[in-house]
Design a protein around this motif. Structure first.
Motif, mmCIF file in Angstrom:
data_model
loop_
_atom_site.group_PDB
_atom_site.id
_atom_site.type_symbol
_atom_site.label_atom_id
_atom_site.label_comp_id
_atom_site.label_asym_id
_atom_site.label_seq_id
_atom_site.Cartn_x
_atom_site.Cartn_y
_atom_site.Cartn_z
ATOM 1 N N UNK A 71 -60.321 -30.241 -4.101
ATOM 2 C CA UNK A 71 -59.964 -29.401 -2.954
ATOM 3 C C UNK A 71 -60.124 -27.917 -3.306
ATOM 4 N N UNK A 72 -59.634 -27.512 -4.488
ATOM 5 C CA UNK A 72 -59.789 -26.111 -4.914
ATOM 6 C C UNK A 72 -61.271 -25.771 -5.075
ATOM 7 N N UNK A 73 -62.040 -26.684 -5.619
ATOM 8 C CA UNK A 73 -63.470 -26.464 -5.805
ATOM 9 C C UNK A 73 -64.184 -26.357 -4.465
ATOM 10 N N UNK A 74 -63.797 -27.186 -3.506
ATOM 11 C CA UNK A 74 -64.402 -27.143 -2.169
ATOM 12 C C UNK A 74 -64.158 -25.788 -1.518
ATOM 13 N N UNK A 75 -62.924 -25.251 -1.644
ATOM 14 C CA UNK A 75 -62.616 -23.940 -1.059
ATOM 15 C C UNK A 75 -63.432 -22.829 -1.721
ATOM 16 N N UNK A 76 -63.632 -22.927 -3.017
ATOM 17 C CA UNK A 76 -64.423 -21.927 -3.734
ATOM 18 C C UNK A 76 -65.888 -22.028 -3.333
ATOM 19 N N UNK A 77 -66.389 -23.250 -3.149
ATOM 20 C CA UNK A 77 -67.780 -23.451 -2.732
ATOM 21 C C UNK A 77 -68.026 -22.809 -1.370
ATOM 22 N N UNK A 114 -75.810 -27.731 -6.885
ATOM 23 C CA UNK A 114 -75.374 -29.068 -6.488
ATOM 24 C C UNK A 114 -76.293 -30.132 -7.079
ATOM 25 N N UNK A 115 -77.609 -29.879 -7.116
ATOM 26 C CA UNK A 115 -78.565 -30.866 -7.613
ATOM 27 C C UNK A 115 -78.275 -31.243 -9.070
ATOM 28 N N UNK A 116 -77.939 -30.258 -9.893
ATOM 29 C CA UNK A 116 -77.661 -30.514 -11.311
ATOM 30 C C UNK A 116 -76.164 -30.589 -11.603
ATOM 31 N N UNK A 117 -75.359 -30.403 -10.565
ATOM 32 C CA UNK A 117 -73.895 -30.450 -10.664
ATOM 33 C C UNK A 117 -73.379 -29.458 -11.714
ATOM 34 N N UNK A 118 -73.809 -28.186 -11.525
ATOM 35 C CA UNK A 118 -73.431 -27.113 -12.441
ATOM 36 C C UNK A 118 -72.814 -25.949 -11.685
ATOM 37 N N UNK A 128 -70.737 -27.766 -16.470
ATOM 38 C CA UNK A 128 -70.910 -29.027 -15.752
ATOM 39 C C UNK A 128 -69.658 -29.303 -14.924
ATOM 40 N N UNK A 129 -69.846 -29.676 -13.664
ATOM 41 C CA UNK A 129 -68.709 -29.927 -12.777
ATOM 42 C C UNK A 129 -67.810 -31.028 -13.333
ATOM 43 N N UNK A 130 -68.393 -32.026 -14.014
ATOM 44 C CA UNK A 130 -67.594 -33.134 -14.551
ATOM 45 C C UNK A 130 -66.675 -32.699 -15.686
ATOM 46 N N UNK A 131 -66.977 -31.527 -16.326
ATOM 47 C CA UNK A 131 -66.165 -31.039 -17.439
ATOM 48 C C UNK A 131 -65.004 -30.158 -16.996
ATOM 49 N N UNK A 132 -64.992 -29.746 -15.722
ATOM 50 C CA UNK A 132 -63.957 -28.838 -15.224
ATOM 51 C C UNK A 132 -62.645 -29.595 -15.031
ATOM 52 N N UNK A 135 -59.649 -24.970 -11.892
ATOM 53 C CA UNK A 135 -60.398 -23.834 -11.383
ATOM 54 C C UNK A 135 -59.561 -23.174 -10.290
ATOM 55 N N UNK A 136 -59.563 -21.865 -10.268
ATOM 56 C CA UNK A 136 -58.926 -21.151 -9.165
ATOM 57 C C UNK A 136 -59.546 -19.781 -9.051
ATOM 58 N N UNK A 137 -59.435 -19.254 -7.847
ATOM 59 C CA UNK A 137 -59.990 -17.931 -7.555
ATOM 60 C C UNK A 137 -59.035 -16.873 -8.098
ATOM 61 N N UNK A 138 -59.608 -15.812 -8.670
ATOM 62 C CA UNK A 138 -58.822 -14.703 -9.204
ATOM 63 C C UNK A 138 -58.801 -13.630 -8.130
ATOM 64 N N UNK A 139 -57.605 -13.145 -7.814
ATOM 65 C CA UNK A 139 -57.479 -12.089 -6.820
ATOM 66 C C UNK A 139 -58.200 -10.855 -7.327
#
Length: 142
Positions: A71-77, A114-118, A128-132, A135-139
């Protein structure tokens, strides 16, 4: 007779320094090289340091943690085109040993491949997205 500090070298102190007549004089640089440290086992120190380096095992996130991370990653994307500053914690595998380390990096999000998931950061690092694991956004306080 006990030698006192003032009488210790009285018999030789004024004599000229001996120079061999059969051998050339050795320059100071070569003479000093005789006393330099010697590593009989070259590379041994690197092996010891590598063995002493601590690694961690990869932690698998639970379903709830994975869902919150997604969910956090989706918001950042959604805001990736604004190049937000993000803090990313990810697992970095050790190239020589089993396991690895968890690293946290704060940087600008350049793009998401997205293609390489990076996740591509401003410093050129690809994660790599699988290694995360977090994650959060910094103000931005500019």
């Amino acid at each position: 007779m006990a030698l006192t500090p003032t009488h210790r070298y009285d018999d030789i102190i004024d004599r000229p320094h001996h120079r061999s007549s059969s051998r050339p004089h050795m320059p100071a640089r070569k003479r000093a090289a005789q006393f330099m440290p010697f590593a009989a086992l070259s590379g041994y120190d690197a092996i010891i340091m590598g063995t002493a380096r601590r690694t961690q095992q990869r932690v698998e996130l639970g379903d709830d943690e994975r869902q919150a991370l997604n969910e956090r990653l989706r918001r950042i994307v959604e805001h990736a085109s604004d190049h937000p500053r993000v803090s990313v914690t990810f697992f970095m595998p050790d190239p020589r040993k089993a396991g690895g380390v968890y690293v946290t990096v704060g940087d600008t999000l350049r793009r998401i491949d997205i293609a390489h998931r990076l996740l591509m950061l401003g410093n050129g690092q690809a994660v790599a997205l699988r290694d995360i694991v977090d994650i959060h956004e910094i103000a931005d306080n500019r």
